[in-house]
Design a protein around this motif. Structure first.
Motif, PDB file in Angstrom:
ATOM      1  N   LEU A 233      -4.662 -24.609  28.946  1.00 46.39           N
ATOM      2  CA  LEU A 233      -5.238 -25.528  27.964  1.00 46.39           C
ATOM      3  C   LEU A 233      -5.366 -24.855  26.600  1.00 46.39           C
ATOM      4  O   LEU A 233      -5.053 -25.454  25.569  1.00 46.39           O
ATOM      5  CB  LEU A 233      -6.608 -26.011  28.447  1.00 46.39           C
ATOM      6  CG  LEU A 233      -6.605 -26.939  29.661  1.00 46.39           C
ATOM      7  CD1 LEU A 233      -8.021 -27.081  30.228  1.00 46.39           C
ATOM      8  CD2 LEU A 233      -6.038 -28.310  29.303  1.00 46.39           C
ATOM      9  N   TYR A 234      -5.849 -23.619  26.598  1.00 47.71           N
ATOM     10  CA  TYR A 234      -6.051 -22.914  25.333  1.00 47.71           C
ATOM     11  C   TYR A 234      -4.728 -22.707  24.607  1.00 47.71           C
ATOM     12  O   TYR A 234      -4.616 -22.966  23.400  1.00 47.71           O
ATOM     13  CB  TYR A 234      -6.735 -21.561  25.579  1.00 47.71           C
ATOM     14  CG  TYR A 234      -7.166 -20.884  24.306  1.00 47.71           C
ATOM     15  CD1 TYR A 234      -6.258 -20.180  23.528  1.00 47.71           C
ATOM     16  CD2 TYR A 234      -8.476 -20.972  23.868  1.00 47.71           C
ATOM     17  CE1 TYR A 234      -6.640 -19.566  22.342  1.00 47.71           C
ATOM     18  CE2 TYR A 234      -8.872 -20.364  22.682  1.00 47.71           C
ATOM     19  CZ  TYR A 234      -7.958 -19.672  21.926  1.00 47.71           C
ATOM     20  OH  TYR A 234      -8.348 -19.086  20.751  1.00 47.71           O
ATOM     21  N   GLU A 235      -3.722 -22.247  25.324  1.00 49.88           N
ATOM     22  CA  GLU A 235      -2.433 -21.993  24.676  1.00 49.88           C
ATOM     23  C   GLU A 235      -1.838 -23.284  24.128  1.00 49.88           C
ATOM     24  O   GLU A 235      -1.279 -23.309  23.025  1.00 49.88           O
ATOM     25  CB  GLU A 235      -1.475 -21.334  25.672  1.00 49.88           C
ATOM     26  CG  GLU A 235      -1.847 -19.899  26.007  1.00 49.88           C
ATOM     27  CD  GLU A 235      -0.883 -19.269  27.000  1.00 49.88           C
ATOM     28  OE1 GLU A 235      -0.092 -20.020  27.624  1.00 49.88           O
ATOM     29  OE2 GLU A 235      -0.922 -18.036  27.149  1.00 49.88           O
ATOM     30  N   ARG A 236      -1.967 -24.357  24.874  1.00 51.76           N
ATOM     31  CA  ARG A 236      -1.402 -25.627  24.446  1.00 51.76           C
ATOM     32  C   ARG A 236      -2.084 -26.127  23.178  1.00 51.76           C
ATOM     33  O   ARG A 236      -1.419 -26.523  22.205  1.00 51.76           O
ATOM     34  CB  ARG A 236      -1.534 -26.646  25.582  1.00 51.76           C
ATOM     35  CG  ARG A 236      -0.767 -27.922  25.355  1.00 51.76           C
ATOM     36  CD  ARG A 236      -0.686 -28.762  26.609  1.00 51.76           C
ATOM     37  NE  ARG A 236      -1.977 -29.347  26.978  1.00 51.76           N
ATOM     38  CZ  ARG A 236      -2.101 -30.338  27.851  1.00 51.76           C
ATOM     39  NH1 ARG A 236      -1.040 -30.824  28.468  1.00 51.76           N
ATOM     40  NH2 ARG A 236      -3.289 -30.830  28.140  1.00 51.76           N
ATOM     41  N   GLN A 237      -3.424 -26.100  23.156  1.00 52.42           N
ATOM     42  CA  GLN A 237      -4.144 -26.622  21.995  1.00 52.42           C
ATOM     43  C   GLN A 237      -4.039 -25.688  20.793  1.00 52.42           C
ATOM     44  O   GLN A 237      -3.960 -26.157  19.648  1.00 52.42           O
ATOM     45  CB  GLN A 237      -5.611 -26.863  22.341  1.00 52.42           C
ATOM     46  CG  GLN A 237      -5.859 -28.088  23.218  1.00 52.42           C
ATOM     47  CD  GLN A 237      -5.265 -29.363  22.638  1.00 52.42           C
ATOM     48  OE1 GLN A 237      -4.199 -29.815  23.082  1.00 52.42           O
ATOM     49  NE2 GLN A 237      -5.921 -29.936  21.654  1.00 52.42           N
ATOM     50  N   SER A 238      -4.029 -24.399  21.018  1.00 52.45           N
ATOM     51  CA  SER A 238      -3.970 -23.471  19.887  1.00 52.45           C
ATOM     52  C   SER A 238      -2.619 -23.539  19.172  1.00 52.45           C
ATOM     53  O   SER A 238      -2.519 -23.225  17.984  1.00 52.45           O
ATOM     54  CB  SER A 238      -4.243 -22.038  20.356  1.00 52.45           C
ATOM     55  OG  SER A 238      -3.266 -21.599  21.277  1.00 52.45           O
ATOM     56  N   LYS A 239      -1.591 -23.986  19.861  1.00 51.26           N
ATOM     57  CA  LYS A 239      -0.288 -24.195  19.217  1.00 51.26           C
ATOM     58  C   LYS A 239      -0.237 -25.540  18.496  1.00 51.26           C
ATOM     59  O   LYS A 239       0.440 -25.690  17.487  1.00 51.26           O
ATOM     60  CB  LYS A 239       0.823 -24.128  20.260  1.00 51.26           C
ATOM     61  CG  LYS A 239       1.053 -22.747  20.846  1.00 51.26           C
ATOM     62  CD  LYS A 239       2.091 -22.785  21.959  1.00 51.26           C
ATOM     63  CE  LYS A 239       2.279 -21.423  22.603  1.00 51.26           C
ATOM     64  NZ  LYS A 239       3.225 -21.479  23.763  1.00 51.26           N
ATOM     65  N   LEU A 240      -0.952 -26.519  19.023  1.00 46.10           N
ATOM     66  CA  LEU A 240      -0.888 -27.877  18.494  1.00 46.10           C
ATOM     67  C   LEU A 240      -1.793 -28.092  17.280  1.00 46.10           C
ATOM     68  O   LEU A 240      -1.447 -28.857  16.375  1.00 46.10           O
ATOM     69  CB  LEU A 240      -1.288 -28.863  19.601  1.00 46.10           C
ATOM     70  CG  LEU A 240      -1.250 -30.359  19.271  1.00 46.10           C
ATOM     71  CD1 LEU A 240       0.193 -30.818  19.021  1.00 46.10           C
ATOM     72  CD2 LEU A 240      -1.880 -31.161  20.405  1.00 46.10           C
ATOM     73  N   LEU A 241      -2.952 -27.431  17.242  1.00 47.62           N
ATOM     74  CA  LEU A 241      -3.982 -27.785  16.263  1.00 47.62           C
ATOM     75  C   LEU A 241      -3.737 -27.295  14.837  1.00 47.62           C
ATOM     76  O   LEU A 241      -4.152 -27.961  13.891  1.00 47.62           O
ATOM     77  CB  LEU A 241      -5.344 -27.287  16.750  1.00 47.62           C
ATOM     78  CG  LEU A 241      -5.935 -28.072  17.929  1.00 47.62           C
ATOM     79  CD1 LEU A 241      -7.252 -27.439  18.379  1.00 47.62           C
ATOM     80  CD2 LEU A 241      -6.143 -29.538  17.577  1.00 47.62           C
ATOM     81  N   PRO A 242      -3.121 -26.141  14.604  1.00 44.39           N
ATOM     82  CA  PRO A 242      -2.900 -25.744  13.209  1.00 44.39           C
ATOM     83  C   PRO A 242      -2.131 -26.821  12.444  1.00 44.39           C
ATOM     84  O   PRO A 242      -1.095 -27.296  12.885  1.00 44.39           O
ATOM     85  CB  PRO A 242      -2.084 -24.450  13.333  1.00 44.39           C
ATOM     86  CG  PRO A 242      -2.536 -23.877  14.644  1.00 44.39           C
ATOM     87  CD  PRO A 242      -2.714 -25.074  15.548  1.00 44.39           C
TER      88      PRO A 242
ATOM     89  N   GLY B 204     -13.837 -34.171  21.099  1.00 46.07           N
ATOM     90  CA  GLY B 204     -13.091 -34.974  22.052  1.00 46.07           C
ATOM     91  C   GLY B 204     -11.618 -35.076  21.713  1.00 46.07           C
ATOM     92  O   GLY B 204     -10.768 -35.241  22.588  1.00 46.07           O
ATOM     93  N   ILE B 205     -11.316 -34.970  20.418  1.00 42.17           N
ATOM     94  CA  ILE B 205      -9.919 -34.963  19.988  1.00 42.17           C
ATOM     95  C   ILE B 205      -9.352 -33.549  20.105  1.00 42.17           C
ATOM     96  O   ILE B 205      -8.290 -33.333  20.683  1.00 42.17           O
ATOM     97  CB  ILE B 205      -9.770 -35.452  18.528  1.00 42.17           C
ATOM     98  CG1 ILE B 205     -10.499 -36.771  18.309  1.00 42.17           C
ATOM     99  CG2 ILE B 205      -8.286 -35.590  18.170  1.00 42.17           C
ATOM    100  CD1 ILE B 205     -10.490 -37.235  16.856  1.00 42.17           C
ATOM    101  N   ALA B 206     -10.089 -32.578  19.566  1.00 40.94           N
ATOM    102  CA  ALA B 206      -9.580 -31.207  19.488  1.00 40.94           C
ATOM    103  C   ALA B 206      -9.299 -30.601  20.848  1.00 40.94           C
ATOM    104  O   ALA B 206      -8.445 -29.716  20.971  1.00 40.94           O
ATOM    105  CB  ALA B 206     -10.561 -30.327  18.725  1.00 40.94           C
TER     106      ALA B 206
END
Length: 292
Positions: free
Chosen positions: A41-50, A194-196
């Motif tokens: 989950l962390y890797e997926r979101q940390s790539k998507l959020l910037p 909830g989005i992030a």
């Protein structure tokens, strides 16, 4: 049915021995599979959020230096967070009673569920888990203004509960802390947890033509119902976090009275007084309703 997401505990669970519902996180008991879910989950979101999350959220992720490959230890995370804004993360068994939740916030303690979703629940989980609570919420608690807003919300929640108007205030939390967007020179950015913490809603909230994106207005938000079972039909947009903090100085009493005399608004409604930034097509939710 509308839910505050921090209401009564799920099921008929008895409260823990401590009156504030806090428990030991039990960090040493997490399994390799559970740590692997966090890492995915962390890797997926940390790539998507910037470029999608606001600068303050990205800065909080960086400054807190959360573990990327294992569930964070709340004690160590709280030491870092406490030095920045005086907040701590405390473990709770799940959803807690409203008065417990508000008391924690009012005293700069963020109650976080210590369990993590299963590998087959990566994209959706109704009850907030440790990834939603820690990855989604804690980076913004490192921002001084937002940290002050959360404390003020806790104090306001205790007052609202005594006045019997908690549902109206819960909508403010939902459309800011959980599903808020902020407008900046680079366009819209995410700050709501909830989005992030959701891969699919990150994309939907910013890039899908279906939802409405409307300028935040306190009374409008207090009247607006929300979705707990799917993507939001409307997102409300602030211009700065100082705008949220000004809510701490407002006398909510007259506002509650005015709102009580007006009808609730459905999640996808456009009201004549709205400042509409993007009028959504509503296509996503229309299709879902047809299938249902």
């Amino acid at each position: 049915m509308e839910s505050t997401k921090h209401g009564a505990a799920a099921g008929n669970a008895e409260p823990p021995i401590s009156g504030d519902w806090t428990i030991d996180q039990g960090w040493e008991s997490y399994t390799a599979e559970e740590h692997a879910v966090w890492k995915t989950l962390y890797e997926r979101q940390s790539k998507l959020l910037p470029g999608r999350a606001c600068d303050e959220f990205i800065r909080g992720m960086r400054d807190l230096a959360m573990d990327t490959d294992r569930i964070p230890d709340f004690r160590r995370l709280s030491d870092v967070l406490g030095m920045r804004t005086g907040w701590r993360v405390v473990a709770v068994p799940g959803l807690v009673p409203d008065e417990v939740f508000f008391d924690h916030l009012a005293n700069r303690r963020f109650p976080a569920g210590q369990f993590i979703r299963r590998p087959d629940q990566l994209d959706y989980l109704e009850e907030p888990d440790v990834f939603h609570d820690v990855f989604g919420h804690v980076p913004m608690l490192a921002h001084p203004v937002f940290a002050d807003y959360m404390e003020a919300y806790g104090k306001g929640g205790l007052r609202a509960q005594g006045m019997g108007v908690l549902a109206n205030l819960a909508r403010v939390y939902w459309y800011t802390v959980e599903f808020g967007l902020i407008r900046s020179g680079n366009g819209l950015g995410i700050y709501g947890s909830g989005i992030a913490s959701s891969y699919t809603e990150t994309i939907f909230a910013l890039e899908d033509p279906s939802p409405n994106r409307i300028r935040f207005d306190l009374e409008r938000v207090m009247r607006t119902l929300y979705r707990i079972d799917d993507f939001q039909e409307t997102y409300f947009v602030i211009d700065s976090f100082d705008e949220l903090l000004t809510l701490a100085d407002i006398d909510f009493g007259p506002i509650y009275q005015r709102v009580a005399a007006l009808p609730d608004l459905e999640p996808g409604t456009i009201d004549p007084g709205d400042e509409v930034l993007d009028k959504g097509t509503g296509a996503y939710h229309s299709a879902r309703r047809r299938v249902a």
